[in-house]
Design an enzyme around this catalytic site. Structure first.
Site, PDB file in Angstrom:
ATOM      1  CD  GLU A 174      70.084  51.699  32.341  1.00 24.47           C
ATOM      2  OE1 GLU A 174      71.263  52.023  32.474  1.00 24.47           O
ATOM      3  OE2 GLU A 174      69.825  50.981  31.354  1.00 24.47           O
ATOM      4  CE1 TYR A 180      73.998  55.188  31.036  1.00 22.47           C
ATOM      5  CE2 TYR A 180      72.983  55.064  33.003  1.00 22.47           C
ATOM      6  CZ  TYR A 180      73.360  54.518  31.924  1.00 22.47           C
ATOM      7  OH  TYR A 180      73.382  53.263  31.481  1.00 22.47           O
ATOM      8  CG  ASP A 240      77.400  54.188  28.530  1.00 25.36           C
ATOM      9  OD1 ASP A 240      77.929  54.312  27.404  1.00 25.36           O
ATOM     10  OD2 ASP A 240      77.019  53.209  28.953  1.00 25.36           O
ATOM     11  CB  CYS A 256      82.881  53.675  11.255  1.00 30.94           C
ATOM     12  SG  CYS A 256      84.131  53.913  12.794  1.00 30.94           S
TER      13      CYS A 256
HETATM   14  N1  ADE Z   1      74.874  49.443  30.462  1.00 39.19           N
HETATM   15  C1  ADE Z   1      74.134  50.232  31.079  1.00 39.19           C
HETATM   16  N2  ADE Z   1      72.492  50.079  30.828  1.00 39.19           N
HETATM   17  C2  ADE Z   1      72.649  49.301  29.922  1.00 39.19           C
HETATM   18  C3  ADE Z   1      71.579  49.007  29.010  1.00 39.19           C
HETATM   19  N3  ADE Z   1      70.207  49.337  29.276  1.00 39.19           N
HETATM   20  N4  ADE Z   1      71.843  47.952  28.054  1.00 39.19           N
HETATM   21  C4  ADE Z   1      73.050  47.918  27.647  1.00 39.19           C
HETATM   22  N5  ADE Z   1      74.451  48.284  28.188  1.00 39.19           N
HETATM   23  C5  ADE Z   1      74.019  49.004  29.439  1.00 39.19           C
END
Ligand code: ADE
Length: 350
Positions: free
Chosen positions: A38, A121, A139, A209
């Site tokens: 992450e 985050y 994000d 949506c």
């Molecule tokens: N971007 C950041 N972490 C992610 C994740 N675990 N899965 C998909 N996109 C990501």
């Protein structure tokens, strides 16, 4: 609201289970492995991060191995990924975990959130993916998905936009499977709900949506004004000795502590030679300088850098603690991306 939620959860989770890319951090529940992924994936795309991730985890398979490593080795493993503060803070956090949590990544969200470099985050991502805690990740990708789902003209880059979007994300995250839900939202944003030309016919949420129903997808979120490009001029010197090249450590906000051939950001009207000479002397280097006429163009985030390449010959025996000769192909220190390019230039090979 409730029926709206149940209309979204199952299709999105099912879609994710069928379409999730097979990534190494998705094959583990090890909080350390998930944490590292992450941190790398902030500001870096999956494809770019992947080889670095594999190498990093081989070198630092546990919190303790990173905590005990030399900072230079950590930066060398990160070299090329950019945003080096992430690596330094990850190591600082690993040291806190060893000192204060017996080397185990804290399961307590507040304790985890208090570690160096762990913002909302990272906290939400790691706590949900590794421990199943119901925190919602927000994000850029998730923000785009949410703006379109609800036809909201909000920017996640403004404090009020981020606050509203976080509330919306919090309201959607399920109590169970929060980790899969978060990854599904991110994955949807990264692969289907694209900024331009979204693939709505593949989208598991198309029935929920609003932007799609309005036929105005690309209005949401509003397009951010591009950050204007800052032009920077720089001069660097290649000084060689027995096939190795002299490098010095950069100082300053972004590249602090990384290495590259010594140089200077050019300012004002003083001659390039004089500015380079002064910069080298500060490092304890006295060299005869000669322009090569070559210009290397290099871009980092919103900086467009034009680098004048000079060649240098040491005048006196080099006694500098701030510079060292390194092999072009296997340097023992972490180079900047520009440093790597300069070291590997074909033309400079003997
Ligand atoms: N971007 C950041 N972490 C992610 C994740 N675990 N899965 C998909 N996109 C990501």
């Amino acid at each position: 609201m409730k029926s709206d939620l149940s209309r979204m959860r199952r299709p999105l989770l099912n879609w994710y289970r069928r379409n999730a890319r097979d990534l190494p951090w998705r094959r583990t529940r090890d909080p350390w492995a998930i944490w590292v992924s992450e941190i790398m994936l902030q500001q870096t795309r999956v494809e770019t991060a992947l080889p670095y991730y594999l190498k990093f985890m081989k070198q630092f398979p546990t919190v303790t191995t990173l905590a005990r490593a030399r900072e230079d080795d950590v930066l060398a493993a990160w070299a090329g990924l950019g945003y080096y503060r992430r690596a330094r803070q990850l190591q600082a956090a690993a040291r806190e975990v060893v000192r204060e949590h017996a080397g185990r990544v804290p399961r307590d969200p507040d304790a985890f959130g208090a570690l160096a470099g762990v913002g909302p985050y990272t906290k939400a991502a790691v706590q949900s993916i590794a421990f199943g805690a119901p925190f919602a990740v927000l994000d850029g990708n998730v923000a785009r998905v949410l703006c379109r789902l609800r036809a909201l003209r909000l920017s996640v880059r403004t404090p009020s936009g981020a606050k509203t979007l976080q509330k919306l994300a919090d309201a959607l995250v399920p109590m169970r499977n929060a980790g899969d839900w978060n990854q599904a939202m991110m994955e949807l944003g990264a692969t289907v709900c694209l900024p331009r030309a979204p693939r709505c016919d593949e989208c598991p949420l198309r029935r929920s949506c609003r932007a799609l129903a309005l036929g105005r997808l690309e209005e949401f979120p509003p397009v951010a004004a591009r950050r204007s490009v800052v032009r920077v001029r720089r001069a660097v010197v290649l000084i060689e000795s027995r096939g190795r090249v002299l490098v010095a450590q950069r100082k300053g906000a972004h590249l602090d502590g990384l290495w590259e051939p010594p140089g200077v950001e050019l300012r004002g009207r003083t001659s390039v030679r004089a500015q380079l000479d002064a910069a080298l002397r500060k490092l304890g280097i006295h060299a005869k300088l000669e322009p090569t006429g070559e210009i290397v163009k290099h871009t980092i985030t919103h900086h467009a850098i034009e680098v004048e390449v000079w060649r240098g010959k040491i005048r006196r025996k080099l006694i500098s603690l701030q510079a060292r000769y390194e092999s072009r192909v296997s340097p023992r220190v972490a180079l900047t991306a520009l440093g790597q390019r300069l070291m590997l230039r074909r033309r400079a090979l003997p």
